[in-house]
Design a protein around this motif. Structure first.
Motif, short mmCIF file in Angstrom:
data_model
loop_
_atom_site.label_atom_id
_atom_site.label_comp_id
_atom_site.label_asym_id
_atom_site.label_seq_id
_atom_site.Cartn_x
_atom_site.Cartn_y
_atom_site.Cartn_z
N VAL A 269 0.80 -1.23 0.00
CA VAL A 269 0.00 0.00 0.00
C VAL A 269 0.83 1.28 0.00
CG1 VAL A 269 -2.02 -1.11 1.05
CG2 VAL A 269 -0.38 0.08 2.52
N GLY A 270 2.12 1.17 0.35
CA GLY A 270 3.00 2.34 0.28
C GLY A 270 2.65 3.45 1.25
N ASN A 271 1.95 3.10 2.32
CA ASN A 271 1.54 4.11 3.29
C ASN A 271 1.68 3.48 4.67
OD1 ASN A 271 -0.37 5.18 5.23
ND2 ASN A 271 -1.22 6.41 3.58
N TYR A 272 2.53 4.07 5.49
CA TYR A 272 2.90 3.42 6.75
C TYR A 272 1.75 3.29 7.73
CZ TYR A 272 5.84 1.76 10.50
OH TYR A 272 6.39 0.99 11.48
N SER A 273 0.95 4.34 7.90
CA SER A 273 -0.12 4.24 8.89
C SER A 273 -1.20 3.27 8.42
CB SER A 273 -0.70 5.61 9.24
OG SER A 273 -1.37 6.15 8.14
N GLU A 274 -1.47 3.25 7.11
CA GLU A 274 -2.42 2.26 6.58
C GLU A 274 -1.86 0.86 6.76
OE1 GLU A 274 -5.46 2.55 5.70
OE2 GLU A 274 -5.59 4.73 5.62
N ALA A 275 -0.56 0.69 6.54
CA ALA A 275 0.08 -0.62 6.70
C ALA A 275 -0.06 -1.09 8.14
CB ALA A 275 1.55 -0.55 6.29
N GLU A 276 0.11 -0.17 9.09
CA GLU A 276 -0.06 -0.51 10.50
C GLU A 276 -1.49 -0.95 10.79
OE1 GLU A 276 2.97 1.78 13.45
OE2 GLU A 276 1.40 3.02 12.55
N ASP A 277 -2.45 -0.22 10.24
CA ASP A 277 -3.87 -0.58 10.42
C ASP A 277 -4.15 -1.97 9.86
OD1 ASP A 277 -4.30 1.85 11.58
OD2 ASP A 277 -5.40 2.72 9.88
N LYS B 147 -5.52 -5.62 -0.89
CA LYS B 147 -6.36 -5.58 -2.09
C LYS B 147 -7.60 -4.72 -1.82
CE LYS B 147 -6.06 -9.73 -3.89
NZ LYS B 147 -6.35 -11.13 -4.24
N ASN B 148 -8.26 -5.00 -0.68
CA ASN B 148 -9.45 -4.23 -0.30
C ASN B 148 -9.10 -2.76 -0.11
OD1 ASN B 148 -10.62 -6.73 -0.23
ND2 ASN B 148 -10.69 -6.86 2.01
N TYR B 149 -7.97 -2.52 0.54
CA TYR B 149 -7.53 -1.15 0.78
C TYR B 149 -7.29 -0.44 -0.53
CZ TYR B 149 -4.45 2.72 1.73
OH TYR B 149 -3.89 3.98 1.75
N LYS B 150 -6.60 -1.10 -1.45
CA LYS B 150 -6.27 -0.45 -2.72
C LYS B 150 -7.52 -0.11 -3.52
CE LYS B 150 -1.64 -0.88 -4.04
NZ LYS B 150 -0.65 -1.31 -5.00
N THR B 151 -8.55 -0.93 -3.43
CA THR B 151 -9.78 -0.58 -4.16
C THR B 151 -10.46 0.60 -3.48
OG1 THR B 151 -10.54 -2.66 -3.20
CG2 THR B 151 -10.61 -2.50 -5.58
N SER B 152 -10.39 0.67 -2.15
CA SER B 152 -11.08 1.77 -1.48
C SER B 152 -10.28 3.07 -1.53
CB SER B 152 -11.42 1.40 -0.04
OG SER B 152 -10.24 1.38 0.74
N LYS C 171 -2.13 -7.11 -7.59
CA LYS C 171 -1.82 -8.48 -8.06
C LYS C 171 -0.36 -8.60 -8.47
CE LYS C 171 -3.64 -7.63 -12.70
NZ LYS C 171 -4.60 -8.05 -13.71
N TYR C 172 0.25 -7.50 -8.92
CA TYR C 172 1.68 -7.53 -9.25
C TYR C 172 2.54 -7.26 -8.03
CZ TYR C 172 -0.24 -7.06 -13.95
OH TYR C 172 -0.97 -7.24 -15.10
N SER C 173 2.17 -6.23 -7.26
CA SER C 173 3.04 -5.83 -6.14
C SER C 173 3.20 -6.96 -5.13
CB SER C 173 2.54 -4.56 -5.46
OG SER C 173 1.25 -4.75 -4.91
N SER C 174 2.12 -7.71 -4.86
CA SER C 174 2.23 -8.77 -3.86
C SER C 174 3.15 -9.89 -4.35
CB SER C 174 0.85 -9.31 -3.48
OG SER C 174 0.17 -9.77 -4.62
N VAL C 175 3.01 -10.27 -5.63
CA VAL C 175 3.84 -11.34 -6.18
C VAL C 175 5.31 -10.91 -6.22
CG1 VAL C 175 4.32 -12.66 -8.29
CG2 VAL C 175 1.99 -12.44 -7.47
#
Length: 160
Positions: free
Chosen positions: A28-36, A71-76, A113-117
């Motif tokens: 996600v490239g965002n630290y606080s979102e990553a923490e959440d 994935k859910n985060y990126k769509t939202s 789908k690319y970043s995770s792989v």
């Protein structure tokens, strides 16, 4: 598992907390979102009272759930816009040199789908077979995601 009386979620957090956070941050490239997202993953584990055969099984489950949350985060976030990486607290990125941070930024800009792989393959050293098992995809699918992801990633990196 040698959990020494800890709950599964606590053991998982102590053992794989960094990995889950790193995976989420890379996606996600965002630290606080990553923490959440990481918190959410361990909360889910705690609530589901899931049991695992071994650490590898636990790790694969955590990665799969983390990537699904991303994935859910990126769509939202397409609707919300997102915090720029420059807003990340300095402490969050001290472990990264700036080149590594730029790579993670480029990686998180790719479709999930690319970043995770790419993340699992390059950062975590998983094989295509292992990634297929973690993500519940077929090996040829993972192979082509990796190939296309690399092409897109090159474009992203050249822009950085």
């Amino acid at each position: 598992m040698g959990m020494g009386g800890k709950t599964t979620a606590l053991y998982a957090f102590d053992t794989f907390g960094e990995l889950v956070l790193r995976t989420a941050y890379c996606c996600v490239g965002n630290y606080s979102e990553a923490e959440d997202i990481a918190q959410d993953v361990f909360l889910t584990l705690h609530e589901k009272k899931k049991s695992f055969n071994d650490d590898e099984h636990m790790k694969a489950w955590l990665l799969r759930v983390t990537i699904n949350r991303c994935k859910n985060y990126k769509t939202s976030w397409k609707q919300k816009g997102r915090t720029a990486l420059k807003d990340v607290p300095a402490a969050a990125v001290t472990v990264d040199n700036s080149q590594s941070r730029e790579l993670k930024e480029a990686l998180s800009a790719l479709p999930e789908k690319y970043s995770s792989v790419l993340f699992l393959y390059y950062y975590e050293g998983y094989s295509i077979k292992e990634i297929a098992a973690i993500l519940g995809k077929r090996e040829p699918t993972v192979g082509s995601l990796l190939r296309r992801g690399r092409e897109k990633f090159k474009i992203e990196i050249e822009e950085v």
